[in-house]
Design an enzyme around this catalytic site. Sequence first.
Site, PDB file in Angstrom:
ATOM      1  N   SER A  19       0.826  -1.207   0.000  1.00  0.00           N
ATOM      2  CA  SER A  19       0.000   0.000   0.000  1.00  0.00           C
ATOM      3  C   SER A  19       0.858   1.255   0.000  1.00  0.00           C
ATOM      4  O   SER A  19       1.924   1.301   0.643  1.00  0.00           O
ATOM      5  CB  SER A  19      -0.859  -0.007   1.264  1.00  0.00           C
ATOM      6  OG  SER A  19      -1.509   1.228   1.393  1.00  0.00           O
ATOM      7  N   TYR A  21      -2.362  -0.576  10.480  1.00  0.00           N
ATOM      8  CA  TYR A  21      -2.583  -1.220   9.167  1.00  0.00           C
ATOM      9  C   TYR A  21      -1.371  -1.015   8.255  1.00  0.00           C
ATOM     10  O   TYR A  21      -0.827  -1.969   7.681  1.00  0.00           O
ATOM     11  CB  TYR A  21      -3.845  -0.652   8.503  1.00  0.00           C
ATOM     12  CG  TYR A  21      -3.916  -0.979   7.022  1.00  0.00           C
ATOM     13  CD1 TYR A  21      -4.256  -2.262   6.592  1.00  0.00           C
ATOM     14  CD2 TYR A  21      -3.605  -0.017   6.050  1.00  0.00           C
ATOM     15  CE1 TYR A  21      -4.285  -2.581   5.241  1.00  0.00           C
ATOM     16  CE2 TYR A  21      -3.627  -0.328   4.699  1.00  0.00           C
ATOM     17  CZ  TYR A  21      -3.981  -1.611   4.298  1.00  0.00           C
ATOM     18  OH  TYR A  21      -3.995  -1.915   2.961  1.00  0.00           O
ATOM     19  N   LYS A  32       1.646  -3.697   6.568  1.00  0.00           N
ATOM     20  CA  LYS A  32       2.060  -3.820   5.161  1.00  0.00           C
ATOM     21  C   LYS A  32       3.574  -3.669   5.037  1.00  0.00           C
ATOM     22  O   LYS A  32       4.228  -4.398   4.309  1.00  0.00           O
ATOM     23  CB  LYS A  32       1.339  -2.764   4.310  1.00  0.00           C
ATOM     24  CG  LYS A  32      -0.142  -3.034   4.160  1.00  0.00           C
ATOM     25  CD  LYS A  32      -0.373  -4.172   3.195  1.00  0.00           C
ATOM     26  CE  LYS A  32      -1.602  -4.966   3.499  1.00  0.00           C
ATOM     27  NZ  LYS A  32      -1.805  -6.139   2.651  1.00  0.00           N
TER      28      LYS A  32
END
Length: 337
Positions: A117, A141, A145
Amino acid sequence: MKFLITGGAGYIGSTICSALEDAGHTPVILDSLITGRVEFTRNRIFYHGDIADAALVERLFAEHPDIYATVHCAALIVVPESVSSPYEYYQDNVSKSVEFFYTLQRLGYKRVVFSSSAALYDVVPDFMVTEEAPIKPISPYARTKFMMEMVLKDFCSAYGMKGIALRYFNPIGADPQMRSGIHVPVPTHVLGKLVDTAQGRQAVFEITGNEWPTRDGTGIRDYIHVWDLAQAHVKAMVDFDQVFERAGSPADSYLVINLGTGSGVTVLELVQAFEKVYGQEINKRFAPPRPGDVAGSFASADRARDWLHWKAELPIEQGISDALKWGEIRQGILKFD
Ligand SMILES: NC(=O)c1ccc[n+]([C@@H]2O[C@H](COP(=O)([O-])OP(=O)(O)OC[C@H]3O[C@@H](n4cnc5c(N)ncnc54)[C@H](O)[C@@H]3O)[C@@H](O)[C@H]2O)c1
């Protein structure tokens, strides 16, 4: 050719499956349906289960030994939820993914494309980020990643795996043939909220933040049609070995590639484009930035062009009209409780 898609019952994974099928390939889906939709797995090879279930993954490869490469999309993806429930996010996105990658290498399936991302980039002064731009993941989050990129890189150098991390910018739209699209009952992404406001499921659209150092003060993003994103995966998977040759360093076993359009659009510009496509104004107002919001970024798309031989083709207006179309029909396709 045959490919494994973890998270293939989700928004992006299911679109990748459609793009693979349209190009004459066969997707095999592994998905626990923790957030995904069984409707997106119909008429496809589907293993219902967890990526960390090594016995299931072993059975899947025993039954499909001709899988050429894996794309690992399975993850939890809601940023605010990752702030309130970090355990679940580190467990699903990190612990289970580590197990999954280890199973892949143990079984000898060493070509991995990873859904990463753009959320892990720091903000840079002109907002355009190359793959070498500074990293500063600000949510749990985004940190999951980044951690998985590091794990994949280390596995590649230690275990003879090859990994391509694709850093997605802001996917919008739906499959142009309407086979899949955003499936969550309450969208958390900006375009989903615009569609919900236009179609009466949300009272007002809030433009969060209008004092960023951008051309109109609202945040800047790189909205990429999910169909373009899916095509980039087809290229990465089908041409997997050639991508490393094109990168000019076949000895390297791990590559990072941005997937964006290469141009930034502000939230206000998105709203204006939306109103133009929709044909009327929507109810909107300015609101303060949400905790953790940033001014944003857009992709340098040169590496994707040179290494994947891919570039985004579809204009933002098509992303908007496909999202609107999908918003109208999805109730008939997905059963919400
Ligand atoms: N949607 C975005 O804006 C965006 C942006 C950048 C990166 N990504 C990445 O793209 C990937 C796909 O995102 P999406 O928008 O399609 O999300 P999604 O929630 O629609 O799909 C994720 C899928 O993974 C499955 N899954 C989750 N944990 C699993 C597990 N342990 N075992 C098996 N299946 C599991 C879910 O059931 C779901 O079908 C994610 O890795 C996400 O981090 C998404």
